[in-house]
Design a protein around this motif. Structure first.
Motif, PDB file in Angstrom:
ATOM      1  N   ASP A   4      27.604  16.868  -3.376  1.00 47.76           N
ATOM      2  CA  ASP A   4      28.736  17.464  -2.668  1.00 47.76           C
ATOM      3  C   ASP A   4      30.067  17.118  -3.345  1.00 47.76           C
ATOM      4  O   ASP A   4      30.969  17.944  -3.423  1.00 47.76           O
ATOM      5  CB  ASP A   4      28.769  16.987  -1.214  1.00 47.76           C
ATOM      6  CG  ASP A   4      27.564  17.457  -0.418  1.00 47.76           C
ATOM      7  OD1 ASP A   4      26.843  18.357  -0.890  1.00 47.76           O
ATOM      8  OD2 ASP A   4      27.338  16.923   0.676  1.00 47.76           O
TER       9      ASP A   4
ATOM     10  N   CYS B  64      30.722  19.442  -6.140  1.00 44.63           N
ATOM     11  CA  CYS B  64      31.113  20.772  -5.647  1.00 44.63           C
ATOM     12  C   CYS B  64      32.576  20.789  -5.230  1.00 44.63           C
ATOM     13  O   CYS B  64      33.282  21.764  -5.477  1.00 44.63           O
ATOM     14  CB  CYS B  64      30.228  21.179  -4.472  1.00 44.63           C
ATOM     15  SG  CYS B  64      28.534  21.511  -4.957  1.00 44.63           S
ATOM     16  N   ALA B  65      33.031  19.708  -4.628  1.00 44.24           N
ATOM     17  CA  ALA B  65      34.443  19.609  -4.241  1.00 44.24           C
ATOM     18  C   ALA B  65      35.326  19.645  -5.483  1.00 44.24           C
ATOM     19  O   ALA B  65      36.363  20.315  -5.505  1.00 44.24           O
ATOM     20  CB  ALA B  65      34.687  18.341  -3.435  1.00 44.24           C
TER      21      ALA B  65
ATOM     22  N   ALA C 169      35.365  23.248  -6.857  1.00 46.20           N
ATOM     23  CA  ALA C 169      36.195  24.145  -6.049  1.00 46.20           C
ATOM     24  C   ALA C 169      37.685  23.862  -6.247  1.00 46.20           C
ATOM     25  O   ALA C 169      38.499  24.787  -6.226  1.00 46.20           O
ATOM     26  CB  ALA C 169      35.824  24.014  -4.576  1.00 46.20           C
ATOM     27  N   SER C 170      38.039  22.603  -6.483  1.00 46.83           N
ATOM     28  CA  SER C 170      39.464  22.258  -6.603  1.00 46.83           C
ATOM     29  C   SER C 170      40.084  22.712  -7.916  1.00 46.83           C
ATOM     30  O   SER C 170      41.284  22.943  -7.978  1.00 46.83           O
ATOM     31  CB  SER C 170      39.662  20.752  -6.431  1.00 46.83           C
ATOM     32  OG  SER C 170      39.164  20.063  -7.547  1.00 46.83           O
TER      33      SER C 170
ATOM     34  N   SER D 257      28.234  19.928   2.971  1.00 46.51           N
ATOM     35  CA  SER D 257      29.651  19.979   2.592  1.00 46.51           C
ATOM     36  C   SER D 257      29.825  20.592   1.203  1.00 46.51           C
ATOM     37  O   SER D 257      30.821  21.268   0.937  1.00 46.51           O
ATOM     38  CB  SER D 257      30.303  18.598   2.665  1.00 46.51           C
ATOM     39  OG  SER D 257      29.765  17.723   1.711  1.00 46.51           O
ATOM     40  N   GLY D 258      28.869  20.390   0.315  1.00 46.25           N
ATOM     41  CA  GLY D 258      28.914  21.035  -0.995  1.00 46.25           C
ATOM     42  C   GLY D 258      28.798  22.540  -0.893  1.00 46.25           C
ATOM     43  O   GLY D 258      29.485  23.289  -1.589  1.00 46.25           O
TER      44      GLY D 258
ATOM     45  N   THR E 252      29.726  24.270   1.656  1.00 44.53           N
ATOM     46  CA  THR E 252      31.021  24.707   2.197  1.00 44.53           C
ATOM     47  C   THR E 252      32.054  24.842   1.088  1.00 44.53           C
ATOM     48  O   THR E 252      32.819  25.812   1.043  1.00 44.53           O
ATOM     49  CB  THR E 252      31.509  23.722   3.276  1.00 44.53           C
ATOM     50  OG1 THR E 252      30.535  23.667   4.319  1.00 44.53           O
ATOM     51  CG2 THR E 252      32.849  24.138   3.841  1.00 44.53           C
ATOM     52  N   GLU E 253      32.074  23.874   0.173  1.00 41.84           N
ATOM     53  CA  GLU E 253      33.008  23.924  -0.960  1.00 41.84           C
ATOM     54  C   GLU E 253      32.724  25.138  -1.849  1.00 41.84           C
ATOM     55  O   GLU E 253      33.646  25.841  -2.267  1.00 41.84           O
ATOM     56  CB  GLU E 253      32.916  22.643  -1.795  1.00 41.84           C
ATOM     57  CG  GLU E 253      33.377  21.401  -1.098  1.00 41.84           C
ATOM     58  CD  GLU E 253      34.879  21.341  -0.899  1.00 41.84           C
ATOM     59  OE1 GLU E 253      35.615  22.175  -1.451  1.00 41.84           O
ATOM     60  OE2 GLU E 253      35.316  20.432  -0.177  1.00 41.84           O
TER      61      GLU E 253
ATOM     62  N   SER F 151      33.989  28.294  -0.254  1.00 41.34           N
ATOM     63  CA  SER F 151      35.435  28.501  -0.415  1.00 41.34           C
ATOM     64  C   SER F 151      35.745  28.990  -1.824  1.00 41.34           C
ATOM     65  O   SER F 151      36.634  29.816  -2.022  1.00 41.34           O
ATOM     66  CB  SER F 151      36.215  27.233  -0.093  1.00 41.34           C
ATOM     67  OG  SER F 151      36.059  26.266  -1.103  1.00 41.34           O
TER      68      SER F 151
END
Length: 145
Positions: free
Chosen positions: A95, A98-99, A102-103, A122-123, A125-126, A129
């Motif tokens: 995760d 993945c954050a 995404a950033s 949560s990954g 979800t990232e 997005s």
């Protein structure tokens, strides 16, 4: 260059040619070469010095983890980066990775493969997005869970 057990030292030797302004490398496949975070530092530095021709990068089945992937993501910070296809299959991304993805994601990337990694809710979800915010991403391959 897949399945050659290059390891980090082999990547270092290979990368000396990437820095040359005459290098027109478009596709680089380094799947299953025992590359670690150390090799990612060398690879990212070399590719960042001459990023305009590379359109496809495959680092699948190496020992990158989140730290190595974050280093590779520095390629996207370079405005000259023309990378369209990135394969990161089975490199132990979680995760956290993945954050990070995404950033920094603001690129020409059309295809991304994150299959066979340890990505949880949560990954996902990232990554969702990332999909909502991307103007170019057309293909996402994954096997989350």
């Amino acid at each position: 260059m897949n399945n050659n057990n290059l390891q980090d030292l082999g990547v270092k030797l290979l990368c000396t040619g990437f820095k040359d302004i005459n290098c027109k490398l478009e596709i680089l496949c380094l799947k299953n070469n025992c590359i670690t975070e150390g090799g990612c530092h060398v690879l990212a530095a070399a590719l960042n010095s001459n990023p305009s021709n590379l359109t496809e990068l495959d680092l699948s089945e190496n020992k990158l983890g989140n730290p190595g992937m974050k280093i590779i993501l520095t390629l996207f910070e370079n405005v000259q980066c023309s990378l369209e296809k990135l394969k990161l299959i089975c490199i132990s991304i979680t995760d956290e990775g993945c954050a990070a993805l995404a950033s920094v994601f603001n690129s020409n990337l059309r295809e991304l493969d994150l299959s066979r990694n340890q990505i949880g809710d949560s990954g996902v979800t990232e990554i969702s997005s990332l999909l909502r915010n991307s103007q170019t991403l057309q293909i996402l391959r994954s096997e989350f869970g």
